[in-house]
Every structure is written in C-alpha cells, then in structure tokens.
Design a protein around this motif. Structure first.
Motif, PDB file in Angstrom:
ATOM      1  N   ALA A  91     -22.321  43.575  89.489  1.00 48.66           N
ATOM      2  CA  ALA A  91     -21.985  44.941  89.051  1.00 48.66           C
ATOM      3  C   ALA A  91     -20.636  44.978  88.364  1.00 48.66           C
ATOM      4  O   ALA A  91     -20.438  45.687  87.375  1.00 48.66           O
ATOM      5  N   ALA A  92     -19.688  44.188  88.880  1.00 46.17           N
ATOM      6  CA  ALA A  92     -18.349  44.161  88.270  1.00 46.17           C
ATOM      7  C   ALA A  92     -18.415  43.589  86.871  1.00 46.17           C
ATOM      8  O   ALA A  92     -17.756  44.079  85.948  1.00 46.17           O
ATOM      9  N   SER A  93     -19.241  42.542  86.688  1.00 50.55           N
ATOM     10  CA  SER A  93     -19.353  41.939  85.358  1.00 50.55           C
ATOM     11  C   SER A  93     -20.003  42.905  84.370  1.00 50.55           C
ATOM     12  O   SER A  93     -19.612  43.003  83.205  1.00 50.55           O
ATOM     13  N   GLU A  94     -21.031  43.655  84.827  1.00 49.85           N
ATOM     14  CA  GLU A  94     -21.677  44.630  83.950  1.00 49.85           C
ATOM     15  C   GLU A  94     -20.725  45.747  83.549  1.00 49.85           C
ATOM     16  O   GLU A  94     -20.700  46.189  82.397  1.00 49.85           O
ATOM     17  N   ALA A  95     -19.901  46.210  84.486  1.00 47.95           N
ATOM     18  CA  ALA A  95     -18.928  47.261  84.178  1.00 47.95           C
ATOM     19  C   ALA A  95     -17.905  46.758  83.173  1.00 47.95           C
ATOM     20  O   ALA A  95     -17.490  47.476  82.258  1.00 47.95           O
ATOM     21  N   GLY A  96     -17.476  45.508  83.328  1.00 50.05           N
ATOM     22  CA  GLY A  96     -16.509  44.963  82.372  1.00 50.05           C
ATOM     23  C   GLY A  96     -17.095  44.867  80.973  1.00 50.05           C
ATOM     24  O   GLY A  96     -16.427  45.149  79.979  1.00 50.05           O
ATOM     25  N   ALA A  97     -18.380  44.461  80.882  1.00 48.60           N
ATOM     26  CA  ALA A  97     -19.021  44.357  79.579  1.00 48.60           C
ATOM     27  C   ALA A  97     -19.146  45.724  78.924  1.00 48.60           C
ATOM     28  O   ALA A  97     -18.954  45.884  77.714  1.00 48.60           O
ATOM     29  N   ALA A  98     -19.473  46.755  79.724  1.00 52.06           N
ATOM     30  CA  ALA A  98     -19.599  48.108  79.169  1.00 52.06           C
ATOM     31  C   ALA A  98     -18.266  48.615  78.649  1.00 52.06           C
ATOM     32  O   ALA A  98     -18.183  49.249  77.584  1.00 52.06           O
ATOM     33  N   SER A  99     -17.197  48.353  79.404  1.00 48.85           N
ATOM     34  CA  SER A  99     -15.870  48.812  78.955  1.00 48.85           C
ATOM     35  C   SER A  99     -15.454  48.091  77.682  1.00 48.85           C
ATOM     36  O   SER A  99     -14.848  48.686  76.788  1.00 48.85           O
ATOM     37  N   GLU A 100     -15.781  46.807  77.566  1.00 50.00           N
ATOM     38  CA  GLU A 100     -15.449  46.095  76.338  1.00 50.00           C
ATOM     39  C   GLU A 100     -16.237  46.637  75.150  1.00 50.00           C
ATOM     40  O   GLU A 100     -15.713  46.747  74.043  1.00 50.00           O
ATOM     41  N   ALA A 101     -17.518  47.015  75.368  1.00 48.16           N
ATOM     42  CA  ALA A 101     -18.323  47.584  74.278  1.00 48.16           C
ATOM     43  C   ALA A 101     -17.749  48.923  73.818  1.00 48.16           C
ATOM     44  O   ALA A 101     -17.671  49.222  72.626  1.00 48.16           O
ATOM     45  N   GLU A 102     -17.318  49.769  74.778  1.00 52.19           N
ATOM     46  CA  GLU A 102     -16.732  51.061  74.421  1.00 52.19           C
ATOM     47  C   GLU A 102     -15.428  50.876  73.655  1.00 52.19           C
ATOM     48  O   GLU A 102     -15.163  51.577  72.679  1.00 52.19           O
ATOM     49  N   ALA A 103     -14.647  49.886  74.094  1.00 52.82           N
ATOM     50  CA  ALA A 103     -13.388  49.631  73.391  1.00 52.82           C
ATOM     51  C   ALA A 103     -13.647  49.160  71.970  1.00 52.82           C
ATOM     52  O   ALA A 103     -12.932  49.533  71.031  1.00 52.82           O
ATOM     53  N   ALA A 104     -14.699  48.379  71.772  1.00 53.19           N
ATOM     54  CA  ALA A 104     -15.032  47.914  70.427  1.00 53.19           C
ATOM     55  C   ALA A 104     -15.461  49.077  69.531  1.00 53.19           C
ATOM     56  O   ALA A 104     -15.101  49.155  68.353  1.00 53.19           O
ATOM     57  N   VAL A 105     -16.251  50.007  70.113  1.00 49.35           N
ATOM     58  CA  VAL A 105     -16.681  51.181  69.333  1.00 49.35           C
ATOM     59  C   VAL A 105     -15.493  52.036  68.929  1.00 49.35           C
ATOM     60  O   VAL A 105     -15.386  52.501  67.786  1.00 49.35           O
ATOM     61  N   VAL A 106     -14.579  52.248  69.860  1.00 50.18           N
ATOM     62  CA  VAL A 106     -13.381  53.055  69.554  1.00 50.18           C
ATOM     63  C   VAL A 106     -12.536  52.376  68.480  1.00 50.18           C
ATOM     64  O   VAL A 106     -12.036  53.022  67.547  1.00 50.18           O
ATOM     65  N   ALA A 107     -12.384  51.062  68.588  1.00 52.63           N
ATOM     66  CA  ALA A 107     -11.596  50.342  67.594  1.00 52.63           C
ATOM     67  C   ALA A 107     -12.225  50.429  66.212  1.00 52.63           C
ATOM     68  O   ALA A 107     -11.529  50.609  65.200  1.00 52.63           O
ATOM     69  N   GLU A 108     -13.556  50.325  66.152  1.00 51.13           N
ATOM     70  CA  GLU A 108     -14.231  50.431  64.857  1.00 51.13           C
ATOM     71  C   GLU A 108     -14.070  51.827  64.254  1.00 51.13           C
ATOM     72  O   GLU A 108     -13.878  51.993  63.042  1.00 51.13           O
ATOM     73  N   ALA A 109     -14.155  52.871  65.144  1.00 56.39           N
ATOM     74  CA  ALA A 109     -13.980  54.248  64.649  1.00 56.39           C
ATOM     75  C   ALA A 109     -12.575  54.463  64.107  1.00 56.39           C
ATOM     76  O   ALA A 109     -12.384  55.099  63.058  1.00 56.39           O
ATOM     77  N   LEU A 110     -11.586  53.930  64.826  1.00 55.89           N
ATOM     78  CA  LEU A 110     -10.209  54.068  64.340  1.00 55.89           C
ATOM     79  C   LEU A 110     -10.010  53.335  63.024  1.00 55.89           C
ATOM     80  O   LEU A 110      -9.273  53.791  62.141  1.00 55.89           O
ATOM     81  N   ARG A 111     -10.671  52.200  62.856  1.00 59.79           N
ATOM     82  CA  ARG A 111     -10.537  51.458  61.616  1.00 59.79           C
ATOM     83  C   ARG A 111     -11.141  52.227  60.439  1.00 59.79           C
ATOM     84  O   ARG A 111     -10.587  52.254  59.337  1.00 59.79           O
ATOM     85  N   LEU A 112     -12.310  52.884  60.712  1.00 62.65           N
ATOM     86  CA  LEU A 112     -12.952  53.630  59.645  1.00 62.65           C
ATOM     87  C   LEU A 112     -12.158  54.886  59.265  1.00 62.65           C
ATOM     88  O   LEU A 112     -12.180  55.317  58.116  1.00 62.65           O
ATOM     89  N   LEU A 113     -11.494  55.514  60.236  1.00 65.02           N
ATOM     90  CA  LEU A 113     -10.736  56.742  59.977  1.00 65.02           C
ATOM     91  C   LEU A 113      -9.323  56.490  59.484  1.00 65.02           C
ATOM     92  O   LEU A 113      -8.636  57.430  59.111  1.00 65.02           O
ATOM     93  N   ARG A 114      -8.888  55.252  59.492  1.00 60.26           N
ATOM     94  CA  ARG A 114      -7.515  54.952  59.100  1.00 60.26           C
ATOM     95  C   ARG A 114      -7.339  55.198  57.609  1.00 60.26           C
ATOM     96  O   ARG A 114      -8.178  54.808  56.798  1.00 60.26           O
ATOM     97  N   ILE A 115      -6.240  55.870  57.208  1.00 65.23           N
ATOM     98  CA  ILE A 115      -5.917  56.167  55.813  1.00 65.23           C
ATOM     99  C   ILE A 115      -4.689  55.363  55.433  1.00 65.23           C
ATOM    100  O   ILE A 115      -3.664  55.417  56.110  1.00 65.23           O
ATOM    101  N   GLU A 116      -4.789  54.650  54.363  1.00 67.13           N
ATOM    102  CA  GLU A 116      -3.672  53.830  53.913  1.00 67.13           C
ATOM    103  C   GLU A 116      -2.542  54.712  53.409  1.00 67.13           C
ATOM    104  O   GLU A 116      -2.780  55.703  52.704  1.00 67.13           O
TER     105      GLU A 116
END
Length: 332
Positions: free
Chosen positions: A11-36
C-alpha cells in the motif's frame, strides 16, 4: 498478522507511485502555462500599430480643441445670453407674477394640437417633451408669452403623453381648450378674433412681435409626413401667415449630408420669438433658436462651422492613409 505486514509495504508503494504521478501532472501543467519574459514584454506588431494610431487620434483632438480656443479668442467676448435662455431656476413667485402679467397684456402663443391626429405614439411623446421645454423657457423669460393649447382633449395621445412625461403638468399656467373643432379657425375663434391670429409657417416674413397678435404653432413633429399641413389649413381658413426670417439673416453651411431645413420644433420657434421679443435683434434670436444641425448659420460663423468639419475629415483620411502606407511598407 503476516498478511497484514505484507499488505502494508504494498500500500505504501502504491501511494508513493500515485503521488509521483500527481506531481508529474502538476509539473506538466506548470510548464504549459509558463510565459516567457521576452514574449510578455514584446507586444505584437498589431498592438504597436493600434497604439500609434490612438496617439495620433489624441493629438488630432488636442489640435482641434486648441483651434476652437483660438477661434473663440478671435471672436472676442461673447454676447450676453438673454434671460430667457439662461440656465438655472427662476423664483416661483417671480415666474408666476410675470406669467400673469403676460396673460393680461402680453403676446399670445397658441399650440394647435388638432393637426397631429396622425402622429405615432413616439411622435406624440416628442411633442410632449417639446411642450415641456417651451413652457420651461417661457417661465425663465423676462418678458414671457401667454401660452394656449387648443384641442387638448382627454383620451387623445398627446393628452396622455403630456401628463405622463411632464411632472406637474396640471399646474402649468397655460390656457387649455379641450374642444374638438375639426378645423383650425372654429376652435381658435372661440378664444380670439380671426384678425388676431397669425400662423407661423412658410409664407411672408415675420417683421416684428405684436402683443395684440396670437401666434399659432402647429403641434407637429415629423416634418416629412406633415409637410405644409398647417400652411394648407391656414389658407383654407383664410388666416394670416408668416415665417421666421431664416433665409434673410442666415446662410447655408456646407456639410457632408448637404442637409438644410427651415423647419423647427415648437420649442425652437419659441426660443427665436422670445429672444427677439427681449432683444429686438433677429441675428441674436436666430442664433438662440436655430441649431447648427439644421444646416443654417449666421454669416459671421459660416467659416468657423466649415473649418472643424473639414479638419476632422482630413484627420480621419490622413490616419487611414498612414495606416495603409505602414501596412504596405511593413516587411512580410
């Protein structure tokens, strides 16, 4: 116990994988919204063109205001405004006293409301508004007229509009004739003599204001529909007619629509009559009542009216040509 311990690490490993996936989604969203920073500080060519055009429009407006100030200085001090056209309230007691004196010995002004039976509801509302302005100007006048409304019958459109649009209309110091006569002279002859009546229409020139006369205005609004209606009725009833000396004291001003009209609203006609009655000057009276939108101006202001119109047209043409030239010279 062993099964529970085994399930805990999974269960701990599954929770860690889910948190890493959410962090990746947030990072991708921030990259797309970033304005030079370079893109935010560098406006587009279209924005720069609009800004330059707006600055030129502001400069043209400032120049127009500066020219108007110079023309006012060149004309010298303005003529004193007649008391009838001054803004502001007149003490009620003084206005009432003047109106009662006019009823006893002043000139009469009659608005014949029997000629407007074919007007629409909107036109009746405009006529009611003109009656309000006429009455207000008469209250402010140092030498007012005594006003009369003929064929002002209950149930007619103008009757309803006057009480709906004019606060305190029931308290107006005017003489009201509610009968329906069907013709111009029978209704007015009950109040006045035929020799007293003078209908203001397109006819001979009005020379002076005679306190013994009754000046009759046709209660009409739409000049295109009711053209010469009052003049035709006056001729049928053998009434005297006269017109304001617009052609004799004013000239046609050049305008883009080539529009020139001698037909005035009843409140504008009253402004002319009232000002002349006080000043005995037709140029001053016509300046007070004939708006520039009618296409007529006094000779000394003809060039001053033409200049702003020509300057505005030239400025608009120059702005348009400048934009086209810049668009053609811009690199592809």
């Amino acid at each position: 116990m062993e099964a529970g311990l085994a399930a805990g690490p999974e269960a701990a490993s599954e929770a860690g994988a889910a948190s890493e996936a959410e962090a990746a989604v947030v990072a991708e969203a921030l990259r797309l919204l970033r304005i030079e920073p370079s893109a935010a500080g560098d406006p587009s060519r279209n924005a720069l063109r609009k800004r330059r055009r707006w600055l030129r429009v502001l400069a043209a407006r400032r120049g127009k205001r500066r020219q108007e100030r110079q023309r006012r200085r060149a004309r010298g001090p303005a003529e004193p405004v007649p008391p009838s056209l001054r803004r502001g309230r007149v003490p009620a007691a003084l206005a009432t006293e003047r109106l009662l004196e006019a009823r006893a010995a002043g000139p009469r002004l009659c608005v014949d409301l029997g000629v407007g039976g074919s007007m629409t509801e909107k036109e009746s509302g405009r006529l009611a508004s003109q009656i309000r302005r006429l009455y207000g100007a008469n209250r402010r006048a140092a030498r007012p007229f005594w006003l009369c409304l003929t064929e002002f019958a209950a149930g007619t459109p103008i009757y309803e509009q006057c009480f709906r649009m004019n606060d305190g209309f029931a308290g107006y110091l005017v003489r009201v004739w509610c009968g329906i006569g069907g013709e111009l002279s029978p209704v007015l002859c009950i109040l006045f003599r035929i020799s007293q009546l003078l209908l203001l229409s397109l006819s001979q020139i009005l020379q002076d204001i005679n306190p013994d006369k009754v000046y009759v205005l046709g209660g009409l609004v739409d000049e295109s529909i009711h053209k010469e209606l009052t003049l035709r009725r006056a001729r049928e009833q053998c009434l005297q007619t006269a017109r304001l000396p617009i052609r004799e004291y004013m000239v046609k001003a050049p305008n883009s629509r080539n529009y020139h009209s001698e037909t005035l609203a009843i409140n504008q006609v009253f402004d002319v009559l009232s000002t002349y009655y006080e000043t005995q000057s037709w140029p001053a009276a016509l300046r007070a009542g004939v708006s520039s939108g009618k296409g007529y101006v006094l000779p000394d202001t003809a060039e001053q009216v033409e200049t702003p119109q020509c300057a505005t047209a030239a400025q608009e043409n120059s702005l348009f040509c400048g934009e086209e030239l810049q668009r053609q010279e811009a690199p592809a």
